[in-house]
Design a protein around this motif. Structure first.
Motif, PDB file in Angstrom:
ATOM      1  N   GLN A  36      30.603  37.056  19.298  1.00 50.09           N
ATOM      2  CA  GLN A  36      31.840  36.372  19.660  1.00 50.09           C
ATOM      3  C   GLN A  36      31.773  34.863  19.433  1.00 50.09           C
ATOM      4  O   GLN A  36      32.763  34.160  19.620  1.00 50.09           O
ATOM      5  N   ARG A  37      30.625  34.361  19.032  1.00 48.21           N
ATOM      6  CA  ARG A  37      30.485  32.916  18.843  1.00 48.21           C
ATOM      7  C   ARG A  37      31.301  32.442  17.641  1.00 48.21           C
ATOM      8  O   ARG A  37      31.378  33.104  16.619  1.00 48.21           O
ATOM      9  N   ARG A  38      31.871  31.264  17.778  1.00 57.89           N
ATOM     10  CA  ARG A  38      32.763  30.742  16.744  1.00 57.89           C
ATOM     11  C   ARG A  38      32.040  29.828  15.758  1.00 57.89           C
ATOM     12  O   ARG A  38      32.535  29.575  14.679  1.00 57.89           O
ATOM     13  N   HIS A  39      30.907  29.276  16.158  1.00 52.02           N
ATOM     14  CA  HIS A  39      30.058  28.443  15.285  1.00 52.02           C
ATOM     15  C   HIS A  39      30.820  27.263  14.682  1.00 52.02           C
ATOM     16  O   HIS A  39      30.745  26.995  13.483  1.00 52.02           O
ATOM     17  N   TYR A  40      31.534  26.536  15.540  1.00 51.98           N
ATOM     18  CA  TYR A  40      32.192  25.322  15.073  1.00 51.98           C
ATOM     19  C   TYR A  40      31.123  24.272  14.758  1.00 51.98           C
ATOM     20  O   TYR A  40      30.181  24.078  15.527  1.00 51.98           O
ATOM     21  N   TYR A  84      40.563  22.929  12.820  1.00 54.69           N
ATOM     22  CA  TYR A  84      40.988  23.645  11.610  1.00 54.69           C
ATOM     23  C   TYR A  84      40.925  25.158  11.829  1.00 54.69           C
ATOM     24  O   TYR A  84      41.856  25.890  11.472  1.00 54.69           O
ATOM     25  N   ARG A  85      39.804  25.620  12.433  1.00 50.85           N
ATOM     26  CA  ARG A  85      39.639  27.060  12.663  1.00 50.85           C
ATOM     27  C   ARG A  85      40.659  27.591  13.666  1.00 50.85           C
ATOM     28  O   ARG A  85      41.179  28.711  13.508  1.00 50.85           O
ATOM     29  N   ILE A  86      40.931  26.816  14.707  1.00 48.67           N
ATOM     30  CA  ILE A  86      41.899  27.255  15.717  1.00 48.67           C
ATOM     31  C   ILE A  86      43.279  27.420  15.088  1.00 48.67           C
ATOM     32  O   ILE A  86      43.966  28.418  15.310  1.00 48.67           O
ATOM     33  N   VAL A  87      43.672  26.452  14.255  1.00 49.37           N
ATOM     34  CA  VAL A  87      44.973  26.534  13.588  1.00 49.37           C
ATOM     35  C   VAL A  87      44.999  27.706  12.607  1.00 49.37           C
ATOM     36  O   VAL A  87      45.985  28.456  12.539  1.00 49.37           O
ATOM     37  N   SER A  88      43.913  27.876  11.850  1.00 48.92           N
ATOM     38  CA  SER A  88      43.858  28.952  10.849  1.00 48.92           C
ATOM     39  C   SER A  88      43.856  30.329  11.494  1.00 48.92           C
ATOM     40  O   SER A  88      44.544  31.249  11.023  1.00 48.92           O
ATOM     41  N   ASP A  89      43.076  30.499  12.561  1.00 54.51           N
ATOM     42  CA  ASP A  89      42.907  31.816  13.176  1.00 54.51           C
ATOM     43  C   ASP A  89      43.978  32.162  14.195  1.00 54.51           C
ATOM     44  O   ASP A  89      44.317  33.335  14.374  1.00 54.51           O
ATOM     45  N   GLU A  90      44.507  31.149  14.889  1.00 57.26           N
ATOM     46  CA  GLU A  90      45.385  31.432  16.028  1.00 57.26           C
ATOM     47  C   GLU A  90      46.754  30.770  15.937  1.00 57.26           C
ATOM     48  O   GLU A  90      47.618  31.031  16.771  1.00 57.26           O
TER      49      GLU A  90
END
Length: 298
Positions: free
Chosen positions: A143-147, A155-161
């Motif tokens: 479950q780790r996001r590895h930011y 960027y990942r939050i916007v892309s994924d969610e």
């Protein structure tokens, strides 16, 4: 009112409170970041301050104490810049409306509440990135996001969610900021008057004492909201895609039922130790920045 008391016009006088506030907050964060990291781990149930510190250094190295620093600095560059800058603008306008007389305590508290709400609204995305980066190592490996840094997290939050996910938990974040700023600013002003006027303390002792008192009340007022905010921002869906809490109110009710009111004060000593020095150093850095600017005629 004389010319020297009239507010200066131009770009720099307008943006100076924002620049000074953000800079002082970022400098304070560089010192406080390890304590903040430990506080988050305590709230996530990893043990006492000593246990968390020992395990982090042993298992992840000394660099783990500064994990999320980029997000912390980004948070100060947004939240504290907007908070302290807008507070100074609001108080200046209020003093103007008050014919130049000092503001009563309740008006300063209202300015603090408003400034806290503005700052938290602007800084909520960076706050979310900070919480997730600090909590990432506590999640199961799958479950780790590895930011890698704050901007990668955003960027990942916007892309994924989606874009609106950047303000997940913004409600409790804003409420917490309002409570913190009300407690901090009201008690700070009263303490300055007491230490300086009643006890006759010098400038350094007054700043140290007043900021410590204001830090305590800021922590006492804001920790319950900080606890709920942290739980909301770090929650993960289960196998059926259901989140443990439907919102901040649901989180507060379930927490109250499960652990009682004292559950909201989990990690209070560390939280208070973090808040008080951060408040103190923010004021000290801000004071030094203003002195430096005065020396250069800025």
């Amino acid at each position: 009112m004389g010319d020297k008391n009239k507010p200066k016009s131009g770009v720099w006088p307008t943006i100076k409170p924002f620049v000074n506030g953000g800079t002082s907050g970022m400098l304070a964060t560089c010192v406080i970041q390890p304590v903040d990291m430990i506080k988050v781990r305590i709230q996530l149930g990893q043990g006492s301050a000593a246990q968390v510190t020992r395990n982090m250094i042993k298992e992840e190295g000394i660099g783990a104490l500064y994990k999320g620093l980029s997000a912390g600095l980004l948070r100060q560059a947004t939240y504290t810049t907007a908070r302290l800058g807008s507070f100074r603008i609001l108080t200046n306008k209020a003093i103007e409306a008050n014919d130049g007389k000092p503001l009563p305590l309740y008006q300063k508290a209202l300015c603090g509440l408003t400034a806290g709400a503005i700052g938290a609204s602007v800084g909520s995305p960076a706050d979310l990135a900070l919480i997730r980066m600090q909590a990432d190592a506590t999640l199961p490996a799958a479950q780790r996001r590895h930011y890698t840094n704050a901007f990668h997290a955003l960027y990942r939050i916007v892309s994924d969610e989606g874009v609106l996910a950047l303000w997940k938990g913004a409600g409790p974040t804003v409420v917490r900021a309002m409570a913190l700023n009300m407690g901090m600013l009201a008690s700070y002003d009263q303490s300055v008057e007491f230490f300086k006027d009643s006890l006759g303390f010098g400038e350094a002792t007054t700043i140290l004492g007043a900021s410590s008192v204001s830090g305590f009340f800021a922590a006492a007022c804001s920790l319950p909201f900080d606890y709920v905010k942290t739980q909301i921002q770090k929650m993960q869906p289960d196998a059926q895609g259901k989140y443990p809490y439907t919102g901040s109110f649901d989180c507060a009710v379930k927490t109250l039922k499960a652990g009682g009111p004292l559950k909201f004060y989990t990690g209070f000593p560390v939280y208070c130790v973090r808040i008080a020095p951060h408040v103190m150093m923010t004021w000290i850095f801000l004071n030094q920045i203003q002195k430096l600017e005065a020396n250069f005629g800025l």
